[in-house]
Write a protein that holds these residues in place. Structure first.
Motif, PDB file in Angstrom:
ATOM      1  N   PHE A  67       7.616  20.199   0.666  1.00 42.61           N
ATOM      2  CA  PHE A  67       7.125  18.896   1.156  1.00 42.61           C
ATOM      3  C   PHE A  67       5.804  18.524   0.485  1.00 42.61           C
ATOM      4  N   PHE A  68       5.600  18.962  -0.746  1.00 43.53           N
ATOM      5  CA  PHE A  68       4.358  18.674  -1.478  1.00 43.53           C
ATOM      6  C   PHE A  68       3.127  19.055  -0.650  1.00 43.53           C
ATOM      7  N   GLY A  69       3.304  20.050   0.198  1.00 41.47           N
ATOM      8  CA  GLY A  69       2.170  20.507   1.014  1.00 41.47           C
ATOM      9  C   GLY A  69       1.981  19.726   2.310  1.00 41.47           C
ATOM     10  N   ARG A 122       0.825  -1.216   0.000  1.00 40.59           N
ATOM     11  CA  ARG A 122       0.000   0.000   0.000  1.00 40.59           C
ATOM     12  C   ARG A 122       0.855   1.260   0.000  1.00 40.59           C
ATOM     13  N   ARG A 123       2.049   1.193   0.566  1.00 36.08           N
ATOM     14  CA  ARG A 123       2.914   2.376   0.612  1.00 36.08           C
ATOM     15  C   ARG A 123       3.297   2.794  -0.798  1.00 36.08           C
ATOM     16  N   ILE A 124       2.995   4.003  -1.125  1.00 30.50           N
ATOM     17  CA  ILE A 124       3.455   4.580  -2.390  1.00 30.50           C
ATOM     18  C   ILE A 124       3.957   5.980  -2.062  1.00 30.50           C
ATOM     19  N   SER A 125       4.657   6.554  -2.989  1.00 28.69           N
ATOM     20  CA  SER A 125       5.102   7.934  -2.782  1.00 28.69           C
ATOM     21  C   SER A 125       3.918   8.879  -2.976  1.00 28.69           C
ATOM     22  N   ILE A 126       3.660   9.681  -1.968  1.00 30.96           N
ATOM     23  CA  ILE A 126       2.551  10.645  -1.987  1.00 30.96           C
ATOM     24  C   ILE A 126       3.138  12.022  -2.317  1.00 30.96           C
ATOM     25  N   ARG A 127       2.578  12.650  -3.335  1.00 29.06           N
ATOM     26  CA  ARG A 127       3.137  13.938  -3.781  1.00 29.06           C
ATOM     27  C   ARG A 127       2.096  15.053  -3.787  1.00 29.06           C
ATOM     28  N   ALA A 128       1.048  14.874  -3.007  1.00 31.24           N
ATOM     29  CA  ALA A 128       0.073  15.949  -2.751  1.00 31.24           C
ATOM     30  C   ALA A 128      -0.598  15.601  -1.423  1.00 31.24           C
ATOM     31  N   GLN A 184       8.096  21.653  -5.826  1.00 25.95           N
ATOM     32  CA  GLN A 184       7.162  21.262  -4.763  1.00 25.95           C
ATOM     33  C   GLN A 184       7.823  20.360  -3.720  1.00 25.95           C
ATOM     34  N   ASN A 185       8.888  19.665  -4.147  1.00 25.83           N
ATOM     35  CA  ASN A 185       9.658  18.886  -3.174  1.00 25.83           C
ATOM     36  C   ASN A 185      10.055  19.748  -1.992  1.00 25.83           C
ATOM     37  N   PHE A 186      10.422  20.988  -2.310  1.00 25.64           N
ATOM     38  CA  PHE A 186      10.989  21.861  -1.274  1.00 25.64           C
ATOM     39  C   PHE A 186       9.902  22.577  -0.470  1.00 25.64           C
ATOM     40  N   ASP A 209       6.028   0.877 -11.734  1.00 26.19           N
ATOM     41  CA  ASP A 209       6.264  -0.521 -12.140  1.00 26.19           C
ATOM     42  C   ASP A 209       7.276  -1.181 -11.208  1.00 26.19           C
ATOM     43  N   ARG A 210       7.244  -2.474 -11.192  1.00 26.03           N
ATOM     44  CA  ARG A 210       8.297  -3.240 -10.539  1.00 26.03           C
ATOM     45  C   ARG A 210       8.694  -4.394 -11.448  1.00 26.03           C
ATOM     46  N   ALA A 211       9.970  -4.700 -11.457  1.00 33.79           N
ATOM     47  CA  ALA A 211      10.446  -5.889 -12.165  1.00 33.79           C
ATOM     48  C   ALA A 211       9.885  -7.115 -11.450  1.00 33.79           C
ATOM     49  N   ALA A 235       3.541   9.315   2.735  1.00 33.91           N
ATOM     50  CA  ALA A 235       4.896   9.851   2.828  1.00 33.91           C
ATOM     51  C   ALA A 235       5.531   9.871   1.448  1.00 33.91           C
ATOM     52  N   CYS A 236       6.483  10.753   1.283  1.00 31.51           N
ATOM     53  CA  CYS A 236       7.353  10.714   0.097  1.00 31.51           C
ATOM     54  C   CYS A 236       8.777  10.905   0.565  1.00 31.51           C
ATOM     55  N   MET A 237       9.601   9.901   0.317  1.00 24.05           N
ATOM     56  CA  MET A 237      11.020  10.069   0.600  1.00 24.05           C
ATOM     57  C   MET A 237      11.571  11.074  -0.403  1.00 24.05           C
ATOM     58  N   GLN A 238      12.530  11.866   0.024  1.00 19.75           N
ATOM     59  CA  GLN A 238      12.935  12.997  -0.815  1.00 19.75           C
ATOM     60  C   GLN A 238      14.450  13.192  -0.859  1.00 19.75           C
ATOM     61  N   GLU A 239      15.032  12.595  -1.878  1.00 28.70           N
ATOM     62  CA  GLU A 239      16.460  12.861  -2.099  1.00 28.70           C
ATOM     63  C   GLU A 239      16.667  14.227  -2.725  1.00 28.70           C
ATOM     64  N   ALA A 240      15.585  14.841  -3.163  1.00 30.97           N
ATOM     65  CA  ALA A 240      15.701  16.179  -3.753  1.00 30.97           C
ATOM     66  C   ALA A 240      16.448  17.123  -2.812  1.00 30.97           C
ATOM     67  N   TRP A 241      16.226  16.930  -1.516  1.00 30.54           N
ATOM     68  CA  TRP A 241      16.851  17.832  -0.545  1.00 30.54           C
ATOM     69  C   TRP A 241      18.379  17.737  -0.576  1.00 30.54           C
TER      70      TRP A 241
HETATM   71  C1  LIG Z   1      15.482   7.455  -0.754  1.00 25.89           C
HETATM   72  C2  LIG Z   1      14.445   7.899  -1.734  1.00 25.89           C
HETATM   73  C3  LIG Z   1      14.431   9.214  -2.143  1.00 25.89           C
HETATM   74  C4  LIG Z   1      13.446   9.680  -3.017  1.00 25.89           C
HETATM   75  N1  LIG Z   1      13.442  10.994  -3.385  1.00 25.89           N
HETATM   76  C5  LIG Z   1      12.391  11.490  -4.071  1.00 25.89           C
HETATM   77  C6  LIG Z   1      12.270  12.886  -4.301  1.00 25.89           C
HETATM   78  O1  LIG Z   1      13.140  13.680  -3.937  1.00 25.89           O
HETATM   79  N2  LIG Z   1      11.163  13.342  -4.931  1.00 25.89           N
HETATM   80  C7  LIG Z   1      10.177  12.501  -5.355  1.00 25.89           C
HETATM   81  O2  LIG Z   1       9.179  12.975  -5.915  1.00 25.89           O
HETATM   82  N3  LIG Z   1      10.260  11.168  -5.175  1.00 25.89           N
HETATM   83  C8  LIG Z   1      11.330  10.639  -4.521  1.00 25.89           C
HETATM   84  N4  LIG Z   1      11.422   9.298  -4.277  1.00 25.89           N
HETATM   85  C9  LIG Z   1      10.318   8.427  -4.683  1.00 25.89           C
HETATM   86  C10 LIG Z   1      10.669   7.455  -5.800  1.00 25.89           C
HETATM   87  O3  LIG Z   1      10.596   8.092  -7.028  1.00 25.89           O
HETATM   88  C11 LIG Z   1       9.678   6.286  -5.691  1.00 25.89           C
HETATM   89  O4  LIG Z   1       9.901   5.599  -4.486  1.00 25.89           O
HETATM   90  C12 LIG Z   1       9.759   5.291  -6.829  1.00 25.89           C
HETATM   91  O5  LIG Z   1       9.460   5.884  -8.055  1.00 25.89           O
HETATM   92  C13 LIG Z   1       8.811   4.120  -6.583  1.00 25.89           C
HETATM   93  O6  LIG Z   1       7.497   4.578  -6.447  1.00 25.89           O
HETATM   94  P1  LIG Z   1       6.649   4.350  -5.123  1.00 25.89           P
HETATM   95  O7  LIG Z   1       7.398   4.946  -3.963  1.00 25.89           O
HETATM   96  O8  LIG Z   1       5.362   5.061  -5.359  1.00 25.89           O
HETATM   97  O9  LIG Z   1       6.477   2.866  -4.927  1.00 25.89           O
HETATM   98  C14 LIG Z   1      12.444   8.791  -3.476  1.00 25.89           C
HETATM   99  C15 LIG Z   1      12.486   7.451  -3.065  1.00 25.89           C
HETATM  100  C16 LIG Z   1      13.463   7.012  -2.220  1.00 25.89           C
HETATM  101  C17 LIG Z   1      13.473   5.563  -1.798  1.00 25.89           C
END
Ligand SMILES: Cc1cc2nc3c(=O)[nH]c(=O)nc-3n(C[C@H](O)[C@H](O)[C@H](O)COP(=O)(O)O)c2cc1C
Length: 219
Positions: free
Chosen positions: A119-121, A9-15, A115-117, A206-208, A160-166
């Motif tokens: 926190f996507f709100g 269920r965990r996916i990256s949330i961007r809003a 928007q990363n900066f 997608d996933r392999a 949540a969205c993990m953010q390496e953008a920072w």
């Molecule tokens: C450590 C890490 C950093 C990430 N940094 C960003 C980011 O800065 N901005 C962003 O939109 N998504 C970021 N992502 C999200 C990835 O793009 C995402 O995990 C990947 O495409 C798989 O999609 P899912 O998380 O929805 O399963 C990051 C993911 C990880 C694991």
């Protein structure tokens, strides 16, 4: 929710919705995630959690320090190769399609990236700090901790969205948080309640398949 469900269920949330997340809830999530494993039980992580005025301060700080640049630990290797290059491209294109942003619309892409900066709100931002002296092993262990946070958040109905953008403003951010010279920020995380009315949150990356990445011997 069982573990399989949380992982899927965990996916990256961007809003995110503006609804606040209490310190108690963030503490509860961290209190679960601290059971993540780490080699030698080093627990090589520190967390800076920001909300309210502290969140706003870091958002404003980021605006003043962007676009930033890669440092000596770039997020991706240079000239990414296959199959990684195509995977990265695909998830980006899928995301921009959901956002209704065309391939050539660079300003809109940059605006989304920005928007990363913010926190996507999301009302809460987390920053993950690691000692500069730690090696690739400890960086991997930090990743386990971060995923544990995301799963504990998922179980509690948070996104949540993990953010390496920072990482682009790693050095200035370290100054902002008055980190000692021995420490650095690895990445950030946006944390809050997902706004599921926003199409970007319908992205399913997608996933392999198992056969693409696993080899089975001796079964
Ligand atoms: C450590 C890490 C950093 C990430 N940094 C960003 C980011 O800065 N901005 C962003 O939109 N998504 C970021 N992502 C999200 C990835 O793009 C995402 O995990 C990947 O495409 C798989 O999609 P899912 O998380 O929805 O399963 C990051 C993911 C990880 C694991």
């Amino acid at each position: 929710m069982n573990v399989d469900e949380a992982i899927k269920r965990r996916i990256s949330i961007r809003a995110f919705k503006p609804d606040p997340v209490s310190e108690a809830l963030v503490r509860e999530i961290l209190d679960v995630a601290r059971y993540a494993p780490s080699g030698g039980n080093l627990q090589p992580w520190k967390v800076i959690a920001v909300a309210g005025a502290a969140r706003e301060a870091v958002v404003q700080f980021a605006q003043a320090h962007l676009p930033g640049a890669d440092d000596d630990r770039p997020v991706y290797p240079a000239n990414l190769w296959e199959p990684y290059r195509s995977r990265r491209y695909k998830v980006g294109e899928d995301m921009y399609a959901l956002l209704g942003i065309g391939r050539d619309d660079k300003p809109a892409r940059l605006a989304h990236m920005a928007q990363n900066f913010r926190f996507f709100g999301a009302p809460v931002g987390l920053f993950f700090v690691i000692d500069k002296g730690m090696g690739h092993g400890q960086w991997a262990h930090l990743g386990m901790f971060i995923q544990s946070i995301a799963l504990a958040a998922t179980e509690r109905g948070l996104g949540a969205c993990m953010q390496e953008a920072w990482a682009r403003i790693r050095a200035p951010l370290a100054r902002h948080f008055a980190l000692p010279d021995s420490e650095m920020i690895y990445c950030g995380m946006a944390l809050g309640y997902a706004d599921m009315t926003k199409p970007v949150n319908t992205l399913r990356s997608d996933r392999a398949s198992v056969d693409e990445f696993a080899t089975f011997k001796g079964f």
